[in-house]
Design a protein around this motif. Structure first.
Motif, PDB file in Angstrom:
ATOM      1  N   ALA A  91      -8.141 -14.567 -24.496  1.00 21.31           N
ATOM      2  CA  ALA A  91      -8.358 -15.312 -23.250  1.00 21.31           C
ATOM      3  C   ALA A  91      -8.181 -16.804 -23.489  1.00 21.31           C
ATOM      4  CB  ALA A  91      -9.750 -15.020 -22.706  1.00 21.31           C
ATOM      5  N   ARG A  92      -8.662 -17.303 -24.616  1.00 18.76           N
ATOM      6  CA  ARG A  92      -8.476 -18.730 -24.931  1.00 18.76           C
ATOM      7  C   ARG A  92      -7.007 -19.069 -25.119  1.00 18.76           C
ATOM      8  NH1 ARG A  92     -12.409 -19.335 -29.694  1.00 18.76           N
ATOM      9  NH2 ARG A  92     -14.093 -18.215 -28.751  1.00 18.76           N
ATOM     10  N   LEU A  93      -6.270 -18.194 -25.772  1.00 20.38           N
ATOM     11  CA  LEU A  93      -4.848 -18.426 -25.979  1.00 20.38           C
ATOM     12  C   LEU A  93      -4.093 -18.449 -24.648  1.00 20.38           C
ATOM     13  CD1 LEU A  93      -2.550 -18.762 -28.016  1.00 20.38           C
ATOM     14  CD2 LEU A  93      -2.382 -16.280 -28.089  1.00 20.38           C
ATOM     15  N   LEU A  94      -4.394 -17.501 -23.776  1.00 19.09           N
ATOM     16  CA  LEU A  94      -3.765 -17.490 -22.453  1.00 19.09           C
ATOM     17  C   LEU A  94      -4.121 -18.739 -21.655  1.00 19.09           C
ATOM     18  CD1 LEU A  94      -4.205 -13.746 -21.449  1.00 19.09           C
ATOM     19  CD2 LEU A  94      -2.065 -14.922 -21.971  1.00 19.09           C
ATOM     20  N   ALA A  95      -5.380 -19.164 -21.731  1.00 15.65           N
ATOM     21  CA  ALA A  95      -5.812 -20.367 -21.010  1.00 15.65           C
ATOM     22  C   ALA A  95      -5.091 -21.602 -21.536  1.00 15.65           C
ATOM     23  CB  ALA A  95      -7.325 -20.538 -21.135  1.00 15.65           C
ATOM     24  N   CYS A  96      -4.867 -21.650 -22.837  1.00 15.52           N
ATOM     25  CA  CYS A  96      -4.142 -22.780 -23.432  1.00 15.52           C
ATOM     26  C   CYS A  96      -2.713 -22.846 -22.902  1.00 15.52           C
ATOM     27  CB  CYS A  96      -4.165 -22.649 -24.949  1.00 15.52           C
ATOM     28  SG  CYS A  96      -3.262 -23.942 -25.817  1.00 15.52           S
ATOM     29  N   HIS A  97      -2.027 -21.722 -22.873  1.00 15.24           N
ATOM     30  CA  HIS A  97      -0.656 -21.684 -22.364  1.00 15.24           C
ATOM     31  C   HIS A  97      -0.616 -22.022 -20.875  1.00 15.24           C
ATOM     32  CE1 HIS A  97       1.577 -20.318 -25.856  1.00 15.24           C
ATOM     33  NE2 HIS A  97       0.545 -19.542 -26.146  1.00 15.24           N
ATOM     34  N   GLN A  98      -1.597 -21.538 -20.139  1.00 10.59           N
ATOM     35  CA  GLN A  98      -1.652 -21.831 -18.713  1.00 10.59           C
ATOM     36  C   GLN A  98      -1.864 -23.332 -18.490  1.00 10.59           C
ATOM     37  OE1 GLN A  98      -4.660 -19.586 -16.669  1.00 10.59           O
ATOM     38  NE2 GLN A  98      -3.700 -19.868 -14.688  1.00 10.59           N
ATOM     39  N   ARG A  99      -2.714 -23.943 -19.296  1.00  6.00           N
ATOM     40  CA  ARG A  99      -2.976 -25.388 -19.172  1.00  6.00           C
ATOM     41  C   ARG A  99      -1.713 -26.183 -19.494  1.00  6.00           C
ATOM     42  NH1 ARG A  99      -7.610 -25.338 -21.266  1.00  6.00           N
ATOM     43  NH2 ARG A  99      -6.950 -25.279 -23.427  1.00  6.00           N
ATOM     44  N   SER A 137       1.504 -18.149 -12.571  1.00  9.17           N
ATOM     45  CA  SER A 137       1.008 -16.957 -11.878  1.00  9.17           C
ATOM     46  C   SER A 137       0.909 -15.769 -12.828  1.00  9.17           C
ATOM     47  CB  SER A 137       1.915 -16.601 -10.699  1.00  9.17           C
ATOM     48  OG  SER A 137       1.863 -17.589  -9.717  1.00  9.17           O
ATOM     49  N   VAL A 138       1.904 -15.637 -13.701  1.00  3.07           N
ATOM     50  CA  VAL A 138       1.886 -14.537 -14.673  1.00  3.07           C
ATOM     51  C   VAL A 138       0.688 -14.687 -15.605  1.00  3.07           C
ATOM     52  CG1 VAL A 138       3.087 -13.566 -16.665  1.00  3.07           C
ATOM     53  CG2 VAL A 138       4.355 -14.071 -14.576  1.00  3.07           C
ATOM     54  N   TYR A 139       0.467 -15.889 -16.142  1.00  2.65           N
ATOM     55  CA  TYR A 139      -0.668 -16.109 -17.049  1.00  2.65           C
ATOM     56  C   TYR A 139      -1.993 -15.887 -16.332  1.00  2.65           C
ATOM     57  CZ  TYR A 139       2.033 -17.718 -21.031  1.00  2.65           C
ATOM     58  OH  TYR A 139       2.875 -17.774 -22.102  1.00  2.65           O
ATOM     59  N   HIS A 140      -2.064 -16.301 -15.082  1.00  2.59           N
ATOM     60  CA  HIS A 140      -3.291 -16.076 -14.310  1.00  2.59           C
ATOM     61  C   HIS A 140      -3.560 -14.575 -14.168  1.00  2.59           C
ATOM     62  CE1 HIS A 140      -6.466 -16.869 -11.445  1.00  2.59           C
ATOM     63  NE2 HIS A 140      -5.903 -15.990 -10.635  1.00  2.59           N
ATOM     64  N   GLY A 141      -2.519 -13.821 -13.868  1.00  2.00           N
ATOM     65  CA  GLY A 141      -2.664 -12.368 -13.750  1.00  2.00           C
ATOM     66  C   GLY A 141      -3.059 -11.718 -15.064  1.00  2.00           C
ATOM     67  N   LEU A 142      -2.472 -12.204 -16.162  1.00  2.00           N
ATOM     68  CA  LEU A 142      -2.829 -11.662 -17.471  1.00  2.00           C
ATOM     69  C   LEU A 142      -4.292 -11.942 -17.815  1.00  2.00           C
ATOM     70  CD1 LEU A 142       0.354 -12.544 -19.562  1.00  2.00           C
ATOM     71  CD2 LEU A 142      -0.438 -10.260 -18.913  1.00  2.00           C
ATOM     72  N   CYS A 143      -4.764 -13.142 -17.485  1.00  2.00           N
ATOM     73  CA  CYS A 143      -6.178 -13.481 -17.731  1.00  2.00           C
ATOM     74  C   CYS A 143      -7.097 -12.561 -16.930  1.00  2.00           C
ATOM     75  CB  CYS A 143      -6.454 -14.935 -17.369  1.00  2.00           C
ATOM     76  SG  CYS A 143      -5.767 -16.119 -18.531  1.00  2.00           S
ATOM     77  N   ALA A 144      -6.747 -12.308 -15.687  1.00  2.00           N
ATOM     78  CA  ALA A 144      -7.567 -11.431 -14.844  1.00  2.00           C
ATOM     79  C   ALA A 144      -7.572 -10.004 -15.395  1.00  2.00           C
ATOM     80  CB  ALA A 144      -7.036 -11.447 -13.407  1.00  2.00           C
ATOM     81  N   ARG A 145      -6.411  -9.511 -15.823  1.00  2.00           N
ATOM     82  CA  ARG A 145      -6.347  -8.162 -16.396  1.00  2.00           C
ATOM     83  C   ARG A 145      -7.134  -8.071 -17.696  1.00  2.00           C
ATOM     84  NH1 ARG A 145      -0.303  -6.179 -16.640  1.00  2.00           N
ATOM     85  NH2 ARG A 145      -1.358  -4.339 -17.437  1.00  2.00           N
ATOM     86  N   LEU A 146      -7.076  -9.119 -18.495  1.00  2.00           N
ATOM     87  CA  LEU A 146      -7.804  -9.137 -19.757  1.00  2.00           C
ATOM     88  C   LEU A 146      -9.312  -9.096 -19.525  1.00  2.00           C
ATOM     89  CD1 LEU A 146      -7.522  -9.374 -22.835  1.00  2.00           C
ATOM     90  CD2 LEU A 146      -7.591 -11.849 -22.559  1.00  2.00           C
ATOM     91  N   ARG A 147      -9.789  -9.830 -18.508  1.00  6.06           N
ATOM     92  CA  ARG A 147     -11.235  -9.827 -18.196  1.00  6.06           C
ATOM     93  C   ARG A 147     -11.703  -8.444 -17.746  1.00  6.06           C
ATOM     94  NH1 ARG A 147     -10.065 -14.931 -15.983  1.00  6.06           N
ATOM     95  NH2 ARG A 147      -9.802 -14.003 -13.942  1.00  6.06           N
ATOM     96  N   ARG A 148     -10.845  -7.709 -17.037  1.00  7.89           N
ATOM     97  CA  ARG A 148     -11.225  -6.377 -16.543  1.00  7.89           C
ATOM     98  C   ARG A 148     -11.095  -5.280 -17.594  1.00  7.89           C
ATOM     99  NH1 ARG A 148      -7.829  -7.889 -12.046  1.00  7.89           N
ATOM    100  NH2 ARG A 148      -6.307  -6.455 -12.899  1.00  7.89           N
ATOM    101  N   LEU A 149     -10.450  -5.590 -18.696  1.00  2.00           N
ATOM    102  CA  LEU A 149     -10.200  -4.595 -19.728  1.00  2.00           C
ATOM    103  C   LEU A 149     -11.502  -4.211 -20.435  1.00  2.00           C
ATOM    104  CD1 LEU A 149      -7.843  -3.142 -21.196  1.00  2.00           C
ATOM    105  CD2 LEU A 149      -7.884  -5.028 -22.822  1.00  2.00           C
TER     106      LEU A 149
END
Length: 67
Positions: A46-54, A20-32
């Protein structure tokens, strides 16, 4: 007898919280809002966050359990 991840509900809850935290970080990063100069860095982040989330998703559901 060793326990598997599926037998550790506490570990699953922690992993789900982190997902959930990584999902929120990805969403905040997209809006930045970023300049064109920084867009590449945002894409890499975003790729790094997606990798950790996966990886967390795989930890929660590693697939079929072998006997």
């Amino acid at each position: 007898m060793p326990t598997t991840r599926r037998e550790q509900p506490g570990a699953l809850l922690v992993a789900e919280d982190k997902i959930s935290v990584y999902h929120g970080l990805c969403a905040r990063l997209r809006r930045l809002p970023v300049d064109d100069d920084l867009d590449e860095f945002r894409t890499r982040a975003a790729r790094l966050l997606a990798c950790h989330q996966r990886m967390l998703h795989q930890a929660v559901d590693p697939g079929p359990v072998r006997p």
